[in-house]
Enzyme design. Structure first.
Site, mmCIF file in Angstrom:
data_model
loop_
_atom_site.group_PDB
_atom_site.id
_atom_site.type_symbol
_atom_site.label_atom_id
_atom_site.label_comp_id
_atom_site.label_asym_id
_atom_site.label_seq_id
_atom_site.Cartn_x
_atom_site.Cartn_y
_atom_site.Cartn_z
ATOM 1 N N CYS A 71 30.488 -10.062 -17.121
ATOM 2 C CA CYS A 71 29.762 -10.274 -15.907
ATOM 3 C C CYS A 71 28.043 -9.254 -15.777
ATOM 4 O O CYS A 71 27.978 -10.554 -15.390
ATOM 5 C CB CYS A 71 30.620 -9.060 -15.330
ATOM 6 S SG CYS A 71 30.867 -7.383 -16.149
ATOM 7 N N HIS A 125 24.801 -3.065 -13.033
ATOM 8 C CA HIS A 125 25.488 -3.461 -14.820
ATOM 9 C C HIS A 125 24.080 -4.461 -15.023
ATOM 10 O O HIS A 125 24.307 -5.361 -15.531
ATOM 11 C CB HIS A 125 26.782 -4.449 -14.549
ATOM 12 C CG HIS A 125 27.710 -3.691 -15.707
ATOM 13 N ND1 HIS A 125 28.672 -5.473 -15.951
ATOM 14 C CD2 HIS A 125 27.719 -2.869 -16.638
ATOM 15 C CE1 HIS A 125 28.505 -4.797 -17.726
ATOM 16 N NE2 HIS A 125 28.983 -3.460 -17.649
#
Length: 646
Positions: A71, A125
């Protein structure tokens, strides 16, 4: 009376009005670990996804959209318009972040003829050790996000579990700008993540419509579902009837998580329509990587899953939708090649910026854009070829070097003195490490001065995590921040304790250590062994799964599927995806010329590693955990230095 003059004036007026038409609102929506088989309209899966199906029906579906296998690199590539390797943002757990020299999508959209106001919701993130790396520091005006990783219900996170043996627990939910109190968001525990971030996304749309009706909106909505953990499952209202029939409870809960994502997207499209914004909106939706088979996701009949270079890990479906989507794109399904790096220049083009000027708008960037604008293709996909002919899927077998804010290590070695960088690779106690072009004697001298006398306080770089390790007598470890270079012969080297095999002519010797690339119909994978199989959905009877595979994989009526064996790429796999979209037949030994061409191109594109920004060695997990408790009531947030809520 001159009719010709009237016509000219009328046309001129229409052109002028068109030129002054308000720029479209722009939305990126990302599903986390969304399997490409798990949306009904994509490939015939059984999970009910009416919102996504409707967007596909009235939008442009591009089913050859490449991302990274996990991701954080995909999200980093998305937001700066570079290949994942060129962002070098692969260790997001709080010590590292995207290089500050890159402008992001919201940064670029602020430079549009009509500047945009930007919002971020959901998964970040991409770094947070100080505020300049959080959403607000990267161009967003308002955000409601989690910075690293959360549980879907408790929003709890064991921070540092990936990077240190000293982990601590806390919550991870942060807001900046807007009506919410900035900083950690206390009191939200128990709200399912799809509802939590779905509601925040709707609130941002409503607020923007009320406060900034003449300003174009950019919305970056990164949902956490259907990412693990799958237990406990989503609220009962999201569990489809098919889930009740599944004995595989992981898959059952996963189906409910996909329904929750679809519901959140339905709420988003509904509020855009109720505010009158939908008719002037362009939206793109996709998954950040393939579905994770152990966590319930499926990419049938593509090979592999998340964490792999197989098509099931990196080939996603992107859907372009919205009322402002060009009419020629509606209802079209296309296999034209595209990349997550293309989103930034395409959105900038929709916003009125000339894509040929984007590099000039970010002259300080370490490398130019890898992305290309797809706007001309989207405007007429049946008659216009995609501008993209190749995709660097992964070049991580080449060097990646952290760009530190201070001294690189206790020997004061700096990145600029070694522009080729240092290599990431697995640590083995028998292997020696040193800087490029550094003699063994020089490395030993450094070790004597800074490693052996300090009990090796540095970091050993490993995959998938960073670990401290004790000093081994006679072994240099001054490479502790940057990693180490391959350290036997400069010509042959070694990688993970094994000799590099020399590829057949005309492949350049030692051209690449690992990676993947697609050029035209051809795909090369260098070293891949994880999840090599084809994984059917448990709800599908074998005959149904086989029929889907026969159609998609271009199989004959008698050809067995899946194949009896699924060999790894040791070291090379070469596939002609036009004839073999499911990666069944490795042509590496039969087509040395094509293998050489792709290896050469992979090596060429992988020569541009980019440092990521790092706070090591000055910041520590203990510092992050301490700030969490002392400043943020047990929430994780910027800690180097602590933030007052920006």
């Amino acid at each position: 009376f001159n009719m010709g003059v009237v016509v000219v004036l009328a046309v001129s007026l229409m052109v002028g009005l068109a030129a002054r038409a308000p720029p479209p609102h722009l939305i990126v929506a990302v599903g986390d670990d969304l399997g490409t088989y798990d949306v009904g309209a994509y490939r015939g899966g059984k999970i009910p996804t009416p919102t996504l199906d409707s967007l596909v029906k009235d939008g442009l579906m591009m089913d050859t959209f490449y991302v990274y296998q996990i991701c954080s690199p995909s999200r980093s590539a998305l937001i700066v318009g570079r290949y994942p390797f060129h962002v070098a943002q692969t260790l997001p757990e709080g010590f590292h972040a995207i290089d500050r020299r890159f402008k992001t999508i919201p940064d670029i959209l602020k430079l549009a003829p009509t500047p945009y106001r930007s919002y971020h919701t959901g998964k970040w993130h991409m770094g947070f050790y100080n505020t300049t790396y959080t959403p607000m520091g990267r161009g967003f005006d308002e955000s409601f996000s989690f910075l690293c990783a959360i549980h879907n219900v408790t929003h709890w996170n064991q921070w540092g579990g990936f990077t240190t043996t000293t982990a601590c627990t806390g919550s991870d939910l942060w807001a900046s700008g807007g009506s919410r109190t900035p900083g950690p968001q206390i009191g939200q525990t128990g709200t399912y993540s799809a509802e939590l971030f779905g509601s925040a996304t709707v609130d941002f749309v409503l607020s923007h419509a009320a406060k900034y009706p003449k300003t174009p909106m950019y919305l970056h909505a990164e949902y956490f579902v259907p990412h693990a953990p799958t237990s406990p499952g989503p609220p009962e209202k999201y569990m489809p009837a098919m889930a009740m029939e599944l004995t595989d409870r992981t898959r059952a809960n996963y189906t409910g998580m996909v329904v929750a994502l679809d519901s959140a997207l339905g709420n988003l499209t509904a509020v855009l329509k109720s505010t009158g914004m939908w008719d002037n909106t362009v939206m793109v939706l996709f998954g950040d990587n393939g579905g994770a088979v152990p966590d319930g996701g499926r990419n049938w009949p593509l090979r592999g899953c998340k964490w792999t270079q197989w098509e099931g890990g990196v080939r996603m479906t992107a859907v372009w939708a919205g009322g402002a989507l060009p009419s020629a794109a509606r209802g079209i399904r296309s296999s034209a090649l595209s990349s997550v790096a293309d989103v930034l220049p395409t959105l900038a083009n929709f916003a009125g910026l000339d894509p040929s000027t984007l590099n000039a708008l970010n002259p300080e960037a370490p490398v130019p854009l890898d992305g290309v604008s797809l706007l001309k293709f989207i405007s007429d996909p049946l008659h216009t070829p995609s501008p993209r002919t190749e995709v660097l899927i992964d070049g991580s077998g080449w060097t990646q070097t952290p760009q530190l804010h201070g001294p690189d290590d206790v020997c004061n070695r700096n990145v600029t003195a070694h522009p080729t960088g240092l290599a990431w690779h697995d640590y083995t106690s028998s292997q020696n490490y040193r800087l490029p072009n550094e003699t063994q004697a020089a490395a030993a001298t450094c070790a004597a001065s800074c490693c052996l006398t300090t009990n090796c306080t540095g970091w050993a770089v490993t995959r998938p995590k960073l670990e401290r390790h004790p000093c081994v007598a006679g072994e240099p470890c001054c490479w502790h921040v940057n990693g180490g270079s391959l350290s036997t012969s400069a010509d042959t080297g070694s990688f993970s304790g094994q000799s590099r095999s020399q590829p057949p002519s005309p492949v350049p010797p030692g051209a690449v250590a690992s990676g993947a690339i697609r050029v035209g119909d051809w795909k090369l994978i260098v070293k891949e062994s994880k999840y090599p199989d084809w994984y059917a959905a448990p709800e599908d009877p074998p005959a149904v799964a086989l029929a889907i595979a026969r159609s998609f994989c271009k199989l004959s009526a008698t050809q067995p599927f899946p194949p009896a064996t699924a060999p790894a790429c040791s070291p090379y796999c070469l596939f002609n995806l036009a004839e073999d979209p499911c990666e069944m037949t490795n042509l590496a030994t039969k087509n040395a010329a094509q293998l050489g061409l792709l290896l050469g191109r992979l090596a060429e594109l992988s020569k541009r590693p980019v440092p990521f920004d790092s706070c090591l060695p000055d910041c520590t997990a203990a510092m992050a955990c301490g700030v969490s408790k002392s400043h943020y009531s047990g929430f994780f947030g910027p800690y180097f230095p602590p933030s007052d809520g920006v």
